[in-house]
Design an enzyme around this catalytic site. Sequence first.
Site, short mmCIF file in Angstrom:
data_model
loop_
_atom_site.label_atom_id
_atom_site.label_comp_id
_atom_site.label_asym_id
_atom_site.label_seq_id
_atom_site.Cartn_x
_atom_site.Cartn_y
_atom_site.Cartn_z
N LEU A 56 -35.47 13.38 14.77
CA LEU A 56 -36.38 12.24 14.83
C LEU A 56 -37.24 12.37 16.08
O LEU A 56 -36.78 12.85 17.11
CB LEU A 56 -35.58 10.93 14.94
CG LEU A 56 -34.80 10.47 13.72
CD1 LEU A 56 -33.85 9.34 14.10
CD2 LEU A 56 -35.76 10.01 12.63
N CYS A 74 -12.39 22.10 54.90
CA CYS A 74 -12.05 21.76 53.52
C CYS A 74 -10.94 20.69 53.51
O CYS A 74 -9.91 20.88 54.16
CB CYS A 74 -11.59 23.01 52.80
SG CYS A 74 -10.90 22.69 51.17
N TYR A 101 0.84 -1.20 0.00
CA TYR A 101 0.00 0.00 0.00
C TYR A 101 0.88 1.26 0.00
O TYR A 101 0.68 2.18 -0.80
CB TYR A 101 -0.92 -0.01 1.23
CG TYR A 101 -1.85 1.18 1.30
CD1 TYR A 101 -3.12 1.13 0.73
CD2 TYR A 101 -1.46 2.37 1.93
CE1 TYR A 101 -3.97 2.22 0.78
CE2 TYR A 101 -2.29 3.47 1.97
CZ TYR A 101 -3.55 3.38 1.41
OH TYR A 101 -4.38 4.47 1.45
N LYS A 141 -29.34 3.65 16.51
CA LYS A 141 -29.25 5.12 16.59
C LYS A 141 -27.89 5.43 17.19
O LYS A 141 -27.64 5.22 18.36
CB LYS A 141 -30.36 5.69 17.47
CG LYS A 141 -30.31 7.21 17.50
CD LYS A 141 -31.55 7.82 18.09
CE LYS A 141 -31.66 9.31 17.80
NZ LYS A 141 -30.53 10.09 18.25
S1 IVH Z 1 -32.11 9.24 10.20
C1 IVH Z 1 -35.09 11.89 8.33
N1 IVH Z 1 -30.75 7.27 11.26
O1 IVH Z 1 -30.38 11.16 15.20
C2 IVH Z 1 -34.35 11.08 9.30
N2 IVH Z 1 -30.56 9.40 12.26
O2 IVH Z 1 -32.71 12.64 16.14
C3 IVH Z 1 -33.08 11.71 9.69
N3 IVH Z 1 -29.05 9.47 14.18
O3 IVH Z 1 -29.53 14.18 13.70
C4 IVH Z 1 -32.21 10.95 10.60
N4 IVH Z 1 -28.46 7.36 14.13
O4 IVH Z 1 -27.67 12.55 14.22
C5 IVH Z 1 -31.05 8.57 11.34
N5 IVH Z 1 -29.59 5.43 12.05
C6 IVH Z 1 -29.88 6.73 12.13
C7 IVH Z 1 -29.34 7.57 13.12
C8 IVH Z 1 -29.71 8.90 13.16
C9 IVH Z 1 -28.31 8.52 14.75
C10 IVH Z 1 -29.12 10.84 14.69
C11 IVH Z 1 -28.81 11.90 13.70
C12 IVH Z 1 -29.97 12.86 13.72
C13 IVH Z 1 -30.63 12.51 14.99
C14 IVH Z 1 -32.11 12.75 14.90
#
Ligand code: IVH
Length: 681
Positions: free
Chosen positions: A84, A417, A37, A116
């Site tokens: 969300l 203290c 590489y 998430k």
């Molecule tokens: S989708 C239209 N997928 O959560 C939908 N968000 O509360 C847009 N996030 O700002 C978001 N994991 O930083 C999506 N698998 C995931 C996610 C995710 C983390 C975060 C993201 C967003 C926040 C929304």
Amino acid sequence: MPALDAQARAAELHAALEHHNYRYYVLDAPEISDNEYDGLFRELQALEAQYPALLTPDSPTQRVGGKPLAAFGSITHRTPMLSLNNAFSDEDIAAFDKRVRDAVGHDEIAYEVGPKFDGLAISLTYVDGVLKQAATRGDGYTGEDVTANIRTIRSIPLMLATDAPPAMVEIRGEVLMQKADFERLNRDQEARGDKLFANPRNAAAGSLRQLDSRITASRRLTFFAYNLGEMDGGPTFATQTAMMDWLQALHLPVCELRRTVTGPDGLLGYYREIGTRRAGLPFDIDGVVYKVDRSDYQTTLGFVSRAPRFAIAHKYPAEEATTTVEAIDIQVGRTGALTPVARLKPVFVGGVTVTNATLHNEDEVLRKDVRVGDTVVVRRAGDVIPEVVRVLLEHRPSKDLFGGEPLHDPFVMLTACPVCGSHVVKEEGGAVTRCSGGLFCSAQRKQALLHFAQRRAMDIEGLGDKLVDQLVDIGLVRTPADLYKIGLLKLAELERMAEKSAANLLAAIDKSRQTSLPRFIYALGIRNVGEATAKDLARHFGDIDALIKANVDQLLQVPDVGPVVAQSIRDFFDEPHNVEVVEQLRAAGVSWPVMAAQAAATSPLAGKVFVLTGTLPNMSRDEAKEKIEAVGGKVSGSVSKKTDYVVAGADAGSKLSKAQELGVNVVDEEGLLELLNMTNN
Ligand code: IVH
């Protein structure tokens, strides 16, 4: 123009390096050795050196940028980055699924699901398949331009792996730091004496918001793509799953934990599966995200305010674990607050080993009745310091085998203290216990010195954060009085201290010896005594000795001093250490003109309102203000009917015309001095 074959070879090398990056950083399955590489990489570097026209910002040799930026630019997202809605229970999920079914008129819904991630949302813009821009989420509409830093993340392709890229596409995903990389970073930070990050998310955010991309490059960051923003000229997708497959085919990192499931049972099954695996995952997650799979359903469902109706985040509760309390120590913070901390038998919670948990304050310990030897539940929620949630009383050790008297007594707060031995004071009405040794306590030393040196206090120019850190760390300065004993030699020995700046600092320290009583009182950093109160106290007592001796009743005579402030002042001077430092300061030559006690009340200028405008020939505005206030006058920012005098200097503007309009007395500097003199006779 570089020769055609050089151009072709450079393009080949770009593609090869991108391919091997992908094998190594995304798939974790390299096809060639590190040496091979490096050989390809050096060949490209050599070509670019020979033909500078070949060197483009998207070359794999340019992942680590050059000069640090002065500031981040801003980037407007073509499609906003939304948030969300959250769900916390099975019922919330059943209700979500029902809303979806009702809206689309179908009774079994497929969902694309994934973790998430607990990181930062990022939008990548590829133009003709080449990474052009990367931006943080910001307020959802406009974010910061972090392109140089994003390029350093090896798993993010600089070119999309396709012959037919869209003309433009925004790809959304999350930047995060893996737990192992976080722990390694913190170990390095500790070894260097740098500050530790509280959790992987803060570490990722801190790393991405570096103006110097070489620092970002030295941190290992991870990226997962999970969504599309705007796209021109790309394919259309019937489902979210197909879109994710496409992202994966473009060699974007996509998390392997994604699935496609049906109905609420599918959702909850996924939630439980990931829940059991959560602690063992290499990165922090705080929930899972469900998205209606069919694109046409997504369109039908649309958005409410700033969140899609077709998606929801299902959160996990904060992670908890059980362990035992080995000791309860008291920590003293920079402001003197005493915080009880439980020392724990090490326990693994949410991917990190926890050995300490905060107990917040005395009242909290007593409310939860935490004792040494207790078995406790500790919790680590995303970004907060681990805390003790509750005691498992059934496990409390007792003096005998029959569950009689507890082995350990209830917690008792210290009365002195633990750092400096000064007496502690519990704030009235609050739960906080504080050390009263403000000027003397080493836990509060740096804070006290910075405050002391402030422009509005003793005004020691050049004595800032870094210098105070050094002076205290090498033990040269313990209390403000020590500042007046520093010699040039010692000072010039400090790191990064040129002789000239050392001399300047000493001159500034020397100059600060001549001060005023209000400044001196303010500089002491007595809790609840700001600049205005310091002035009131100076005016009322005339000198420091009277103030030191004043009892609470006498303090309450001072205009605007209430019981809380009076008590803070008493607590401060009741601590002999503080009085000692005041004495040492006076012995070091710190002095001020004595003010006639209560001068303010009898002065003809008492309560008169002045407005300063324009530049005075011989004094700064701050000086003029100080002089006026010393005789009981007030300085206001705007001219009104209530103004008694406008002091006008050169280039006075609208305030002067306003004064003339309202018929307010206008004086110049000389006139002001005359007024001030009047009060001294
Ligand atoms: S989708 C239209 N997928 O959560 C939908 N968000 O509360 C847009 N996030 O700002 C978001 N994991 O930083 C999506 N698998 C995931 C996610 C995710 C983390 C975060 C993201 C967003 C926040 C929304």
